[in-house]
Design a protein around this motif. Structure first.
Motif, PDB file in Angstrom:
ATOM      1  N   GLU A 147       0.833  -1.199   0.000  1.00 15.29           N
ATOM      2  CA  GLU A 147       0.000   0.000   0.000  1.00 15.29           C
ATOM      3  C   GLU A 147       0.869   1.250   0.000  1.00 15.29           C
ATOM      4  O   GLU A 147       0.394   2.331  -0.329  1.00 15.29           O
ATOM      5  CB  GLU A 147      -0.917   0.026   1.233  1.00 15.29           C
ATOM      6  N   CYS A 148       2.136   1.074   0.364  1.00 19.87           N
ATOM      7  CA  CYS A 148       3.024   2.224   0.521  1.00 19.87           C
ATOM      8  C   CYS A 148       4.452   1.786   0.175  1.00 19.87           C
ATOM      9  O   CYS A 148       4.846   0.652   0.465  1.00 19.87           O
ATOM     10  CB  CYS A 148       2.938   2.699   1.967  1.00 19.87           C
ATOM     11  N   ALA A 149       5.232   2.679  -0.452  1.00 16.76           N
ATOM     12  CA  ALA A 149       6.649   2.413  -0.737  1.00 16.76           C
ATOM     13  C   ALA A 149       7.459   3.618  -0.281  1.00 16.76           C
ATOM     14  O   ALA A 149       7.130   4.763  -0.618  1.00 16.76           O
ATOM     15  CB  ALA A 149       6.863   2.154  -2.217  1.00 16.76           C
ATOM     16  N   ILE A 150       8.500   3.341   0.503  1.00 17.03           N
ATOM     17  CA  ILE A 150       9.346   4.398   1.060  1.00 17.03           C
ATOM     18  C   ILE A 150      10.777   4.194   0.558  1.00 17.03           C
ATOM     19  O   ILE A 150      11.387   3.162   0.812  1.00 17.03           O
ATOM     20  CB  ILE A 150       9.352   4.362   2.611  1.00 17.03           C
ATOM     21  N   PRO A 151      11.341   5.205  -0.143  1.00 14.63           N
ATOM     22  CA  PRO A 151      12.701   5.061  -0.658  1.00 14.63           C
ATOM     23  C   PRO A 151      13.758   5.430   0.395  1.00 14.63           C
ATOM     24  O   PRO A 151      13.482   6.151   1.345  1.00 14.63           O
ATOM     25  CB  PRO A 151      12.736   6.063  -1.812  1.00 14.63           C
ATOM     26  N   SER A 152      14.977   4.900   0.180  1.00 18.66           N
ATOM     27  CA  SER A 152      16.148   5.278   0.988  1.00 18.66           C
ATOM     28  C   SER A 152      17.185   5.839   0.020  1.00 18.66           C
ATOM     29  O   SER A 152      17.762   5.108  -0.775  1.00 18.66           O
ATOM     30  CB  SER A 152      16.747   4.064   1.709  1.00 18.66           C
ATOM     31  N   PHE A 153      17.378   7.155   0.096  1.00 18.34           N
ATOM     32  CA  PHE A 153      18.311   7.836  -0.800  1.00 18.34           C
ATOM     33  C   PHE A 153      19.587   8.224  -0.065  1.00 18.34           C
ATOM     34  O   PHE A 153      19.557   8.601   1.103  1.00 18.34           O
ATOM     35  CB  PHE A 153      17.689   9.122  -1.370  1.00 18.34           C
ATOM     36  N   SER A 154      20.681   8.147  -0.785  1.00 20.07           N
ATOM     37  CA  SER A 154      21.945   8.711  -0.338  1.00 20.07           C
ATOM     38  C   SER A 154      22.350   9.682  -1.434  1.00 20.07           C
ATOM     39  O   SER A 154      22.694   9.259  -2.547  1.00 20.07           O
ATOM     40  CB  SER A 154      23.000   7.620  -0.173  1.00 20.07           C
ATOM     41  N   ARG A 155      22.260  10.959  -1.138  1.00 17.51           N
ATOM     42  CA  ARG A 155      22.434  12.003  -2.139  1.00 17.51           C
ATOM     43  C   ARG A 155      21.440  11.736  -3.272  1.00 17.51           C
ATOM     44  O   ARG A 155      20.244  11.731  -3.028  1.00 17.51           O
ATOM     45  CB  ARG A 155      23.877  12.066  -2.608  1.00 17.51           C
ATOM     46  N   ASP A 156      21.885  11.467  -4.470  1.00 16.71           N
ATOM     47  CA  ASP A 156      20.963  11.203  -5.579  1.00 16.71           C
ATOM     48  C   ASP A 156      20.836   9.725  -5.887  1.00 16.71           C
ATOM     49  O   ASP A 156      20.236   9.349  -6.884  1.00 16.71           O
ATOM     50  CB  ASP A 156      21.439  11.942  -6.843  1.00 16.71           C
ATOM     51  N   ARG A 157      21.403   8.887  -5.056  1.00 16.82           N
ATOM     52  CA  ARG A 157      21.441   7.446  -5.320  1.00 16.82           C
ATOM     53  C   ARG A 157      20.373   6.728  -4.490  1.00 16.82           C
ATOM     54  O   ARG A 157      20.372   6.816  -3.273  1.00 16.82           O
ATOM     55  CB  ARG A 157      22.837   6.928  -4.962  1.00 16.82           C
TER      56      ARG A 157
END
Length: 188
Positions: free
Chosen positions: A51-61
């Motif tokens: 139902e939900c997706a949460i990203p993990s970013f490091s700078r633009d990656r």
């Protein structure tokens, strides 16, 4: 069904929008906007049971993402939920970065230690080679000295077996000298 390729619509959407997404909100947006792209994302979320997706970013990656099923309460994910989950996603990205840094540092340290060991071993081998070479030269000099000593003896009055034995010893000492010089060259 649980695999997500790097070029999937979900990944592209997360990279483009850089924030958490809620499937129900995408369904609403799909009816008012770019329905083809959003349909692919919502279909993928549905296949994942998310139902939900949460990203993990490091700078633009984009390092990864977390998908969450429906809330136990049955309610939709709120903006506050997304903010809290995105904070956790950012913390996860930081932990991943720290782990990558630690692993790279550990590998670098191991390589430096290995280089130091090889340098030490090379230095020790050089010292040992010098000592071995010295021993060969001493052996060659001693063999030459003994041969010269035997040559300086007047053996004309000595019995034939003694003269023959002395000649054999001279030949042996000459071989020892040549072998010692050759060993010294090899040690160099």
């Amino acid at each position: 069904a649980g695999r997500v390729d790097a070029d999937s619509p979900l990944i592209q959407h997360l990279q483009k929008h850089r924030g958490g997404i809620v499937r129900e909100e995408l369904l609403v947006q799909k009816s008012t906007g770019n329905s083809t792209a959003l349909r692919a994302v919502t279909d993928q979320l549905t296949r994942l049971g998310a139902e939900c997706a949460i990203p993990s970013f490091s700078r633009d990656r984009l390092l990864g993402f977390v998908v969450l099923g429906a809330k136990r309460s049955g309610q939709m994910y709120t903006e506050s939920d997304l903010q809290n989950l995105e904070t956790l996603g950012n913390q996860a990205a930081l932990a991943i970065e720290n782990t990558e840094f630690y692993e790279a540092e550990k590998t670098g340290q191991a390589q430096m230690f290995h280089k130091a060991q090889l340098a030490s071993l090379g230095s020790m081998a050089g010292g040992m080679s010098h000592q071995i070479n010295n021993r060969f030269h001493v052996q060659a000099i001693m063999a030459d000295a003994h041969r010269l000593l035997l040559e300086s003896l007047d053996l004309t009055a000595a019995p034939q077996p003694i003269r023959e034995a002395v000649e054999k010893v001279k030949v042996t000492l000459d071989k020892i000298s040549k072998d010692a010089i050759r060993g010294g060259e090899i040690a160099k």
